[in-house]
Design a protein around this motif. Structure first.
Motif, short mmCIF file in Angstrom:
data_model
loop_
_atom_site.label_atom_id
_atom_site.label_comp_id
_atom_site.label_asym_id
_atom_site.label_seq_id
_atom_site.Cartn_x
_atom_site.Cartn_y
_atom_site.Cartn_z
N ALA A 158 0.84 -1.33 -0.07
CA ALA A 158 0.06 -0.03 0.25
C ALA A 158 0.70 1.35 0.02
N LEU A 159 1.98 1.12 0.51
CA LEU A 159 2.91 2.21 0.62
C LEU A 159 3.96 1.90 -0.61
N LEU A 160 3.81 2.85 -1.67
CA LEU A 160 4.47 2.49 -2.93
C LEU A 160 5.97 3.19 -2.74
N LEU A 161 5.81 4.36 -2.40
CA LEU A 161 7.29 5.15 -2.24
C LEU A 161 6.86 6.03 -0.84
N PRO A 162 7.99 6.88 -0.30
CA PRO A 162 7.48 7.56 0.72
C PRO A 162 6.44 8.72 0.28
N ASN A 163 5.59 8.66 1.13
CA ASN A 163 4.32 9.62 0.94
C ASN A 163 3.67 9.53 -0.39
N VAL A 164 3.82 8.34 -0.93
CA VAL A 164 2.95 7.73 -2.32
C VAL A 164 2.24 6.61 -1.89
N ALA A 166 -1.01 3.37 -2.70
CA ALA A 166 -1.88 2.79 -3.42
C ALA A 166 -3.29 3.13 -3.53
N MET A 167 -3.71 3.79 -4.51
CA MET A 167 -5.19 4.08 -4.41
C MET A 167 -5.99 2.69 -4.88
N SER A 168 -5.23 2.09 -5.77
CA SER A 168 -6.00 0.78 -6.50
C SER A 168 -4.78 0.17 -6.98
N LEU A 293 -0.53 -3.29 -11.69
CA LEU A 293 0.01 -1.92 -11.60
C LEU A 293 -0.83 -0.94 -10.69
N PRO A 294 -0.14 -0.55 -9.61
CA PRO A 294 -0.98 0.17 -8.44
C PRO A 294 -0.94 1.64 -9.03
N ARG A 295 -2.15 2.32 -8.64
CA ARG A 295 -2.34 3.72 -8.96
C ARG A 295 -1.97 4.46 -7.55
N GLY A 296 -0.81 5.32 -7.90
CA GLY A 296 -0.28 6.01 -6.77
C GLY A 296 -1.07 7.43 -6.53
#
Length: 386
Positions: A158-164, A166-168, A293-296
């Motif tokens: 769910a945490l893709l990058l710092p402060n990013v 995953a919305m979906s 592909l997560p949507r950030g």
């Protein structure tokens, strides 16, 4: 609610968008006998009991921000509709939300240009261009720090990058026109078999995503990195294919019959097309490898409405928000989202192809030399090379 971390190599299939709805306008959008979705029960102005006490300060500050929110995104309005509806039920003082629908890379080009002159109206940035996200998020002073209280209740990715966040988690599909295909493809390898059996039928009648953009590069490279026979299949498919820069354009042309099929097409904009096409347009999760592909989503540094933006991110990650995400055609990843027809989830893809066939696209910055090598090989096949 139970959660489980997902292996780092998972992939998902995406939901298709609404760009082709106009071409399908004469087709039934929703039958009268269709079972309505269960209502998304929204607990207005209340947050879960695991939120910290100081979250009340964010709620209070949001009420003083003018009731507006500006979202720079690459997401279709049909995908956004239930999300914005339910967020405004949750926080009724947010009366105006503008969510754009830009190209995946254009989201970052616009905000970078504006931030360079200290004049961006953007509160939130939404895109599934993983390579572009990695580059953008790595820059200093581009994102507002936000530690969501929902994170402990979500899978590890769910945490893709710092402060990013995953919305979906949108799967990448094979989309096809059911009236023109000789049979329904089950995977990239099977599609290559169908094409090899009648190359004349498929000449210039296939579409792939342009790998010159971050989205197309990421999903295509992820597939070739994880599927041993990928390039062998692509040597059959790409010489007969034409690249496009958006899923919406691909969906529209497949529905109209200009293309028979397309591969690595996001399910997010495609699912509404499937629903509205009367059976003319279908998608499948490739059995030989479905890229997820997560949507950030992240909060822009200097956001005019930072506290309302925090509420929006946390709502998207919550049970209520993920239910709305699933209703809009994007793939929700909270286990608690009910598995019913009309709601799109991670588990839907697992049930279709099994976890071993899921490939998770990473949010990482790829070396420019590797990008050039991959795109040269891909485009060489598109031009009929070998």
């Amino acid at each position: 609610m139970s959660t489980r971390p997902l292996p780092p190599a998972l992939t998902r299939r995406g939901l298709l968008g609404a760009a082709a709805v106009g071409a399908a306008g004469a087709l039934a959008a929703c039958g009268e006998d269709e079972t309505p979705l269960p209502a998304n029960e929204i607990d207005a102005e209340q947050v879960p009991d695991y939120y910290p006490a100081e979250y009340a300060d964010i709620l209070a500050a949001s009420k003083e921000e003018g009731g507006e929110l500006e979202v720079y995104s690459n997401t279709d309005q049909e995908n956004w509709a239930p999300i914005l509806r339910d967020f405004q039920k949750k926080y009724p003082w947010v009366e105006k939300i503008n969510a754009s629908n830009l190209d995946s890379d254009e989201v970052f080009q616009r905000i970078l240009s504006e931030q360079a002159t200290n004049g961006s109206p953007a509160d939130l940035v939404v895109s599934n261009a993983a390579q572009a996200w990695a580059e953008y998020a790595g820059g200093e002073g581009r994102l507002l720090a936000h530690d969501s209280p929902e994170l402990a209740h979500l899978p590890e990715f769910a945490l893709l990058l710092p402060n990013v966040y995953a919305m979906s988690v949108d799967p990448q599909t094979i989309a096809y026109n059911t009236s023109l295909m000789p049979e329904a493809p089950t995977g990239i390898g099977h599609l290559a078999e169908l094409v090899a059996a009648d190359t004349g039928l498929f000449e210039d009648k296939l579409t792939s995503r342009d790998v010159g953009g971050a989205f197309g590069f990421t999903v295509s490279r992820t597939f070739t990195d994880h599927v041993p026979d990928a390039w062998e299949h692509l040597e059959t498919l790409l010489p007969l294919a034409r690249p496009e820069t958006s899923s919406g354009t691909q969906n529209e042309k497949i529905l109209a019959g200009e293309y028979l099929a397309g591969f690595f097409i996001s399910a997010a904009p495609a699912n509404p097309v499937v629903a509205n096409s009367g059976g003319l347009f279908e998608i499948v999760f490739p059995q030989d490898g479905t890229v997820l592909l997560p949507r950030g989503i992240g909060i822009a540094h200097g956001a005019p409405h930072p506290n309302t933006a925090r509420l929006f991110v946390d709502f998207l990650l919550s049970e209520e928000g993920q239910r709305a995400v699933a209703e809009g055609g994007l793939a929700s990843y909270r286990d608690s989202v009910e598995q019913v027809e009309g709601l799109h989830t991670y588990q839907e893809v697992v049930d279709a192809v099994g976890e071993d066939a899921i490939i998770f696209a990473p949010y990482e910055l790829v070396d420019e030399a590797e990008v050039d090598e991959f795109t040269a090989r891909w485009n060489g096949l598109l031009e009929g090379g070998s």
